[in-house]
Design an enzyme around this catalytic site. Structure first.
Site, PDB file in Angstrom:
ATOM      1  N   ARG A 148       0.844  -1.187   0.000  1.00 53.86           N
ATOM      2  CA  ARG A 148       0.000   0.000   0.000  1.00 53.86           C
ATOM      3  C   ARG A 148       0.882   1.240   0.000  1.00 53.86           C
ATOM      4  O   ARG A 148       2.017   1.223   0.488  1.00 53.86           O
ATOM      5  CB  ARG A 148      -0.911   0.027   1.236  1.00 53.86           C
ATOM      6  CG  ARG A 148      -1.709  -1.229   1.464  1.00 53.86           C
ATOM      7  CD  ARG A 148      -2.692  -1.521   0.370  1.00 53.86           C
ATOM      8  NE  ARG A 148      -3.869  -0.657   0.431  1.00 53.86           N
ATOM      9  CZ  ARG A 148      -4.853  -0.677  -0.464  1.00 53.86           C
ATOM     10  NH1 ARG A 148      -4.779  -1.494  -1.497  1.00 53.86           N
ATOM     11  NH2 ARG A 148      -5.888   0.116  -0.335  1.00 53.86           N
TER      12      ARG A 148
ATOM     13  N   HIS B  12      -0.483   1.136  -9.878  1.00 55.80           N
ATOM     14  CA  HIS B  12      -1.305   0.286  -9.013  1.00 55.80           C
ATOM     15  C   HIS B  12      -2.015  -0.810  -9.817  1.00 55.80           C
ATOM     16  O   HIS B  12      -3.231  -0.985  -9.760  1.00 55.80           O
ATOM     17  CB  HIS B  12      -2.338   1.129  -8.252  1.00 55.80           C
ATOM     18  CG  HIS B  12      -2.796   0.477  -6.973  1.00 55.80           C
ATOM     19  ND1 HIS B  12      -3.199   1.196  -5.879  1.00 55.80           N
ATOM     20  CD2 HIS B  12      -2.908  -0.836  -6.615  1.00 55.80           C
ATOM     21  CE1 HIS B  12      -3.563   0.379  -4.903  1.00 55.80           C
ATOM     22  NE2 HIS B  12      -3.382  -0.866  -5.334  1.00 55.80           N
TER      23      HIS B  12
END
Length: 315
Positions: A230, A278
């Site tokens: 993350r 991502h």
């Protein structure tokens, strides 16, 4: 039974059509449809808005499109006592392993060094150390971490693992807890982060961590960091400093503190920083619909939900 889709960055209508086909006789709605919030029993969600759960007083379960649930757990309208099931299927796990293996191999083969030589039109035959002389340290030994290890083993890498609690994995030197973190770092050439984001792991990829990695490995180019966890795990100012002053030889980053990565981020300009938007383990619409349709049917029949989040741990 009524299912609501709340999906930022995804085509809600297309996903809704998939769920409607998989759950005949059940109501499936998106945020754009007219519906009574009190009739919603399941919500399928990604990147929730602050009021995502407002009025949903009859929820039976929250279904997370992603494996990471930190944004969900921070949501101010998240209802207490409703189970959260996160997406952890084989397709997503294998996609993540594919990313980790590709990035680790690229760095082990000195891609940055040869890219710079190419740009300078320099012919210098430097032979990279083999995989079996390169140590890869995986932070996070859950489903994603253990599958990445399984794939890296095939190439012969020396493998190390670090987790919150002690775990034993054949062929892997494992470490656990804060007291063994420095020892884990000291023997690691390529550091791979697959941790869940919690209060304890927030900002763990910082300059202090980078400075404790193994020195002189990967043919003297400096240790490498791969972050597919993350964005909250990393301190990007520290990454810029470490990538510039030689503390790190290179980094592969799939997640960022702010997404999309701002245009003025200095990370863009660093030739030893490899940026992906991502996409390391993008959830598949086909497998996501199948996974959560089955979860709903099973739960309605009294069977347990898969991959239920422990809210106290954060994953």
């Amino acid at each position: 039974m009524a299912l609501l889709l709340h999906l930022a960055d995804f085509n809600e209508r297309r996903w809704a059509d998939g769920f409607a086909a998989a759950l005949p006789g059940h109501k499936v709605v998106t945020r754009a449809d007219a519906y009574d919030p009190k009739e919603i029993e399941y919500i399928f969600i990604w990147k929730p808005k602050p009021d995502a759960f407002a009025g949903l007083s009859n929820l039976k379960a929250i279904l997370s499109l992603g494996a990471g649930v930190d944004a969900l757990l921070r949501n101010p309208s998240l209802p207490d006592g409703v189970p959260i099931s996160r997406f952890m299927d084989d397709d997503l796990t294998r996609r993540m392993s594919d990313y980790v293996l590709a990035q680790a191999t690229m760095h082990q083969r000195l891609f940055t060094r040869f890219k710079r030589d190419q740009q300078a039109r320099v012919w210098k035959q430097l032979y990279p150390a083999p995989a079996w002389d390169t140590s890869v340290g995986i932070m996070g030994l859950g489903s994603l971490g253990t599958d990445a290890i399984r794939h890296l083993k095939v190439f012969g890498y020396k493998l190390r693992g670090w987790s919150r609690t002690e775990k034993q994995i054949e062929g892997v030197e494992t470490f656990a807890g804060a007291e063994q973190f420095d020892a884990f770092l000291a023997g690691t050439d390529i550091l791979v982060n697959l941790l869940p984001l919690t209060a304890e792991t927030q900002g763990i990829l910082n300059f202090e961590t980078f400075s404790k990695l193994k020195r002189g490995g990967i043919d003297g180019t400096g240790p490498v960091v791969i972050n597919a966890g993350r964005g909250g795990h990393q301190k990007e100012a520290d990454l810029v400093k470490a990538l510039t002053d030689g503390t790190l030889g290179a980094a592969s980053l799939d997640v960022f503190e702010v997404e999309p990565l701002p245009q003025d981020s200095p990370l863009w300009a660093l030739d030893n920083c490899y940026i992906t938007p991502h996409i390391a383990a993008a959830s598949s619409e086909r497998t996501g619909v199948a996974y959560f349709s089955k979860a709903i049917v099973d739960f309605e029949a009294g069977r347990p939900l898969p991959s239920v989040v422990d809210r106290t741990r954060g994953y």
